[in-house]
Design an enzyme around this catalytic site. Structure first.
Site, PDB file in Angstrom:
ATOM      1  CG  ASN A 136      -5.218   4.079   8.553  1.00 11.11           C
ATOM      2  OD1 ASN A 136      -5.549   5.087   7.929  1.00 11.11           O
ATOM      3  ND2 ASN A 136      -4.167   4.047   9.345  1.00 11.11           N
ATOM      4  CB  SER A 153      -1.937  -3.302   1.236  1.00  9.81           C
ATOM      5  OG  SER A 153      -0.972  -4.043   1.927  1.00  9.81           O
ATOM      6  CB  ALA A 154      -1.160  -8.707  -0.426  1.00 14.89           C
ATOM      7  N   GLY A 199       0.810  -1.211   0.000  1.00 14.87           N
ATOM      8  CA  GLY A 199       0.000   0.000   0.000  1.00 14.87           C
ATOM      9  C   GLY A 199       0.847   1.265   0.000  1.00 14.87           C
ATOM     10  CB  THR A 200       3.922   2.189   1.831  1.00 15.89           C
ATOM     11  OG1 THR A 200       3.329   1.922   3.102  1.00 15.89           O
ATOM     12  CG2 THR A 200       4.845   3.388   1.935  1.00 15.89           C
ATOM     13  CB  THR A 206      12.043  -9.409 -11.247  1.00 16.31           C
ATOM     14  OG1 THR A 206      13.040  -9.185 -12.238  1.00 16.31           O
ATOM     15  CG2 THR A 206      11.550 -10.841 -11.306  1.00 16.31           C
ATOM     16  CB  CYS A 223       5.136   3.344  17.882  1.00 12.61           C
ATOM     17  SG  CYS A 223       5.667   2.988  19.526  1.00 12.61           S
TER      18      CYS A 223
END
Ligand SMILES: Cc1ncc(COP(=O)(O)O)c(C=O)c1O
Length: 381
Positions: free
Chosen positions: A149, A199-200, A69-70, A237, A323
């Site tokens: 989120n 994102s996975a 996602g980033t 790749t 954090c």
């Protein structure tokens, strides 16, 4: 351990792990190679792409696998900006985006961008009127997340995209849909965005894999050069095993999608019912938030101490905020909702497929015990 931090990451589904094994072992071909091992890897990557294209209602040509996602957010934001910077240098985003958007947008200032950060209301929701008011003739990009989120608020992305395009079809609209993928059926055409990030590991897939949607015709500069992979949207790749795991995880989730969502709603509602009468409790997540996220706070109790005590009692939760140096930063999302004091008190409990009602019962009991004991020791009233 009762794991209630699924918005941070979810456990890998056994089917995803099993599907990945082959591509971590014998099927090690490079998808760009023309020989048989290469073709086998290529086939797996393209099957995954076709699956996601079907699930999201888009063309496979408009999807590129990334490292998460980033990266998807960064590629989208830099890619859209660089493609337009000769004539458009203004960017609009919101105060409650993930840091992967906020910091990427902030860095665009180094490239000469002017940034407008649109505020949110006390539910964490952006008003489309505010987005439209922020637009300028030189606006290049609008980036608004679909699901927050930290609190689970669903942003009016479809309306924003439609109204932005009504004002100026040349403005590129991006949406971070990382937290939406596990809980919402998404039709990117209906949402009307040009770019979207996924994102996975939020859908029980592996970490380090993501997806970027780039609608055909969108002005876009690919950031990494040096390869023709992923329709030239992202050179390098492909992480074949990761892509296969992402596909397998999402395919299984998709099969049980409605039951999954109902399960999460039942867990979230049961937990809230069990804690809503605790002394000083309040809820930051709006009633119509996605069912996977419940953000709550306990008046007068610091969230870092609460989370530590929960951890000792076997409950993994989080503040949903970054954090740094061992202490929690006050959440920029809760602050943007106008809750400054609550930003140091609030915790995020987030649910996924593997959580059970029994776990929720135990978690509620532990929360009640820990909050009670902290209150008797540290009441600051
Ligand atoms: C809304 C949102 N965007 C982006 C990300 C980053 O995704 P990844 O961990 O795959 O880089 C996350 C995950 O924390 C997220 O919740």
């Amino acid at each position: 351990m009762i794991y209630l931090d699924n918005a941070a990451t979810t456990p890998l589904l056994p089917t995803a792990r099993a599907a990945m094994e082959r591509y971590l072992g014998d099927a090690y071909g490079n998808p760009s190679s023309l020989h048989r091992p290469g073709r086998e890897a290529r086939q797996a990557v393209e099957e995954a792409r076709r699956f996601f294209a079907g699930w999201l209602g888009v063309s496979p040509r408009d999807l590129a696998f990334t490292s998460g996602g980033t990266e998807s957010n960064n590629l989208a934001i830099y890619g859209a900006y660089l493609a337009q910077r000769s004539h458009r240098t203004h960017v609009v985003t919101t105060a409650v985006e993930h840091h992967a958007v906020l910091e990427a947008v902030d860095r665009l200032r180094l490239l000469g961008a002017d940034v407008t950060v649109v505020p949110v209301d006390s539910d964490g929701r952006v008003d489309p009127d505010d987005v439209v008011r922020a637009l300028r003739p030189d606006t290049a990009l609008v980036s608004v997340m679909l699901v927050n989120n930290e609190v689970g608020t669903v942003e009016p992305v479809a309306e924003i995209a439609r109204r932005v395009k009504d004002v100026d079809p040349g403005i590129i609209v991006h949406s971070d849909m990382v937290q939406a993928l596990p809980v919402m059926r998404l039709s990117l055409g209906d949402l009307g965005v040009d770019l979207a990030s996924f994102s996975a590991h939020k859908v029980h897939g592996p970490k380090g894999v993501g997806l970027l949607y780039v609608r055909s015709g969108t002005p876009f500069v690919a950031l990494a050069a040096g390869g023709n992979q992923e329709h030239r949207l992202r050179a390098g790749t492909e992480p074949v095993a990761g892509i296969v795991g992402f596909h397998a995880a999402m395919a299984e989730l998709a099969q049980h999608f409605d039951a999954h969502r109902a399960h999460l709603s039942a867990l979230r509602d049961a937990l809230w019912r069990a804690i809503e009468s605790l002394d000083g409790v309040y809820r930051n997540s709006p009633a119509d938030a996605v069912p996977s996220i419940l953000n709550v706070g306990f008046r007068g109790i610091r969230n870092d101490i609460l989370l530590m005590r929960l951890d000792l009692e076997g409950i993994a939760a989080s503040a949903g905020a970054a954090c740094s140096a061992g202490s929690l930063e006050p959440s920029h999302v809760i602050r943007a909702m106008g809750r400054d004091r609550e930003a140091r008190e609030s915790i995020r409990l987030s649910f996924a497929w593997q959580n059970t009602m029994e776990e929720i019962g135990v978690a509620a009991g532990v929360l009640s015990k820990v909050v009670g004991s902290l209150r008797s020791r540290f009441t600051n009233s």
